[in-house]
Design a protein around this motif. Structure first.
Motif, mmCIF file in Angstrom:
data_model
loop_
_atom_site.group_PDB
_atom_site.id
_atom_site.type_symbol
_atom_site.label_atom_id
_atom_site.label_comp_id
_atom_site.label_asym_id
_atom_site.label_seq_id
_atom_site.Cartn_x
_atom_site.Cartn_y
_atom_site.Cartn_z
ATOM 1 N N ASN A 53 0.830 -1.202 0.000
ATOM 2 C CA ASN A 53 0.000 0.000 0.000
ATOM 3 C C ASN A 53 0.871 1.261 0.000
ATOM 4 O O ASN A 53 1.988 1.247 0.531
ATOM 5 C CB ASN A 53 -0.935 -0.004 1.212
ATOM 6 N N PRO A 54 0.387 2.355 -0.580
ATOM 7 C CA PRO A 54 1.196 3.580 -0.730
ATOM 8 C C PRO A 54 1.295 4.358 0.580
ATOM 9 O O PRO A 54 0.561 5.336 0.805
ATOM 10 C CB PRO A 54 0.444 4.363 -1.811
ATOM 11 N N LEU A 55 2.206 3.968 1.425
ATOM 12 C CA LEU A 55 2.315 4.526 2.769
ATOM 13 C C LEU A 55 2.503 6.037 2.763
ATOM 14 O O LEU A 55 1.789 6.759 3.469
ATOM 15 C CB LEU A 55 3.466 3.863 3.528
ATOM 16 N N GLU A 56 3.478 6.522 2.008
ATOM 17 C CA GLU A 56 3.804 7.947 2.084
ATOM 18 C C GLU A 56 2.605 8.814 1.696
ATOM 19 O O GLU A 56 2.301 9.809 2.357
ATOM 20 C CB GLU A 56 5.012 8.265 1.197
ATOM 21 N N SER A 57 1.909 8.428 0.631
ATOM 22 C CA SER A 57 0.757 9.215 0.175
ATOM 23 C C SER A 57 -0.370 9.183 1.200
ATOM 24 O O SER A 57 -0.984 10.214 1.509
ATOM 25 C CB SER A 57 0.262 8.696 -1.169
ATOM 26 N N ILE A 58 -0.650 7.998 1.727
ATOM 27 C CA ILE A 58 -1.729 7.875 2.712
ATOM 28 C C ILE A 58 -1.360 8.615 3.991
ATOM 29 O O ILE A 58 -2.194 9.319 4.578
ATOM 30 C CB ILE A 58 -2.046 6.397 2.975
ATOM 31 N N ALA A 59 -0.117 8.474 4.430
ATOM 32 C CA ALA A 59 0.320 9.172 5.646
ATOM 33 C C ALA A 59 0.178 10.682 5.476
ATOM 34 O O ALA A 59 -0.214 11.387 6.416
ATOM 35 C CB ALA A 59 1.751 8.802 5.986
ATOM 36 N N GLY A 60 0.494 11.187 4.288
ATOM 37 C CA GLY A 60 0.350 12.618 4.043
ATOM 38 C C GLY A 60 -1.094 13.083 4.118
ATOM 39 O O GLY A 60 -1.390 14.137 4.692
ATOM 40 N N VAL A 61 -1.998 12.276 3.561
ATOM 41 C CA VAL A 61 -3.422 12.616 3.618
ATOM 42 C C VAL A 61 -3.917 12.614 5.054
ATOM 43 O O VAL A 61 -4.624 13.534 5.499
ATOM 44 C CB VAL A 61 -4.233 11.619 2.758
ATOM 45 N N VAL A 62 -3.556 11.565 5.799
ATOM 46 C CA VAL A 62 -4.011 11.447 7.184
ATOM 47 C C VAL A 62 -3.473 12.603 8.024
ATOM 48 O O VAL A 62 -4.200 13.203 8.840
ATOM 49 C CB VAL A 62 -3.583 10.079 7.765
ATOM 50 N N ALA A 63 -2.213 12.956 7.822
ATOM 51 C CA ALA A 63 -1.626 14.080 8.557
ATOM 52 C C ALA A 63 -2.293 15.400 8.176
ATOM 53 O O ALA A 63 -2.479 16.272 9.037
ATOM 54 C CB ALA A 63 -0.127 14.149 8.284
ATOM 55 N N HIS A 64 -2.653 15.554 6.913
ATOM 56 C CA HIS A 64 -3.336 16.774 6.469
ATOM 57 C C HIS A 64 -4.645 16.978 7.230
ATOM 58 O O HIS A 64 -5.028 18.122 7.525
ATOM 59 C CB HIS A 64 -3.609 16.688 4.968
#
Length: 365
Positions: A147-158
């Motif tokens: 799964n695309p961790l960096e992209s998902i982590a960025g969305v969740v942090a946003h």
């Protein structure tokens, strides 16, 4: 190598002789030497993910599922809402754990052969501001999907939410930089890419989240805040630790450093997967996943409809030749899985492919 079979599974897995050798010593769990070993363990775990400045390492006795349950029940309150991102059995397990604890949990699902779409995560969080936490499986070992961790982590942090990451089958090989990627808690175990033996899980939890978790867990044994407080007070485990497992994991972490760290280990696993996938495709077993989302951890193969196939006979034939593989875990298709991790190299997979050819030809072992 020993007479032990080669374990082509997602863990337990084939370990280096030095790792097994480390388990031959007895340790006093309250002795200074073992306290120092535990301190080295915690320091090395943080270094793997560059989390020394932001996170605390909290080991816990038990399997990977134990540490997942401990983290969910320590970090998520009854008044919170957990969003679980699911595209396989291990995401479903996180949801089941949350439900067993009576937590408010909702799911965002994708098919087993598709990665979680960050845009869907964004839309879900925007539509439901009551969500307080998000849980993701980094590498879903149902299939081997990344799964695309960096992209998902960025969305969740946003959206200002903490991310709880099941990195069980990725930690130690796939890239993870906690100084750059906003992850509240990373959960993994000793017997995957770190190439230790089973019996130990661990969490890397952000200091602020850990400080806020006092008294949240309904469990005595699984309370990671209390477990951390114990380590900080005197360096000791609150309850009897699996001392030989700790020693083996420290040895395995030293070996990881000597190999060149996660980058070098990933390159070896990628070579293993490439050798395996090319050979199995040639033999009529295509990869289940698109190569773009296939992690070099474990690969799922589908039997060719052109050839009669019976998994038990295939498994037994390979076992007779010293190779143990895994049954499939898909809910809708016949499949089987072959792991790429452990103290294994290209030559081991070339030998495996020769064994597969023999089994398919029904040659005697």
């Amino acid at each position: 190598m020993t007479d032990s079979p080669i374990l082509l599974t997602p863990g337990p897995l084939t370990t280096h002789p030095a790792t097994r050798q480390a388990m031959l010593r007895d340790w006093g769990s309250r002795d200074k030497a073992f306290i120092a070993l535990t301190a080295e363990l915690r320091t090395r775990l943080l270094a793997v993910a560059n989390g020394q400045a932001t996170h605390a390492a909290i080991p816990l006795q038990g399997s990977g599922t134990f540490i997942v349950e401990a983290a969910i029940s320590t970090l998520v309150r009854k008044t919170d809402r957990l969003l679980v991102l699911i595209n396989g059995a291990y995401g479903e397990r996180i949801l089941a754990i949350a439900q067993r604890h009576g937590l408010d949990a909702v799911a965002l699902r994708a098919p087993e052969d598709q990665a979680i779409d960050p845009a869907r995560v964004d839309a879900t969080l925007a539509a439901d501001p009551a969500i307080t936490h998000v849980a993701l499986v980094h590498c879903e070992t149902t299939t081997g999907l990344l799964n695309p961790l960096e992209s998902i982590a960025g969305v969740v942090a946003h959206h200002g939410k903490p991310l709880i990451l099941d990195a069980m089958s990725s930690f130690g090989a796939l890239p993870l930089d906690l100084a750059a990627t906003p992850v509240c808690a990373v959960l993994a175990s000793s017997n995957k890419c770190l190439e230790g033996v089973p019996g130990l899980g661990f969490a890397l939890i952000a200091h602020d989240a850990l400080a806020a978790a006092k008294g949240v867990s309904p469990s005595m044994s699984f309370d990671l805040h209390a477990q951390h407080q114990g380590f900080e007070a005197n360096g000791q485990w609150r309850f009897t630790p699996p001392v030989q497992v700790v020693a083996a994991l420290v040895e395995a972490l030293r070996a990881l450093e000597s190999e060149g760290g996660p980058t070098a280990r990933l390159a070896r696993y990628q070579d293993n997967l490439r050798t395996l996938a090319e050979g199995m495709t040639r033999l009529g077993f295509p990869l289940y996943l698109d190569p773009a989302i296939q992690a070099p951890i474990i690969a799922t193969f589908r039997p060719s409809p052109a050839r009669p196939f019976e998994f038990e006979a295939f498994y037994d034939g390979l076992a007779e030749r010293g190779f143990l593989i895994y049954p499939g875990k898909l809910t809708r298709e016949d499949s089987f899985r072959i792991g790429c991790i452990g103290d294994l190299h290209r030559a081991d997979f070339e030998r495996l492919l020769a064994a597969v050819e023999q089994v398919l030809a029904r040659e005697p072992a």
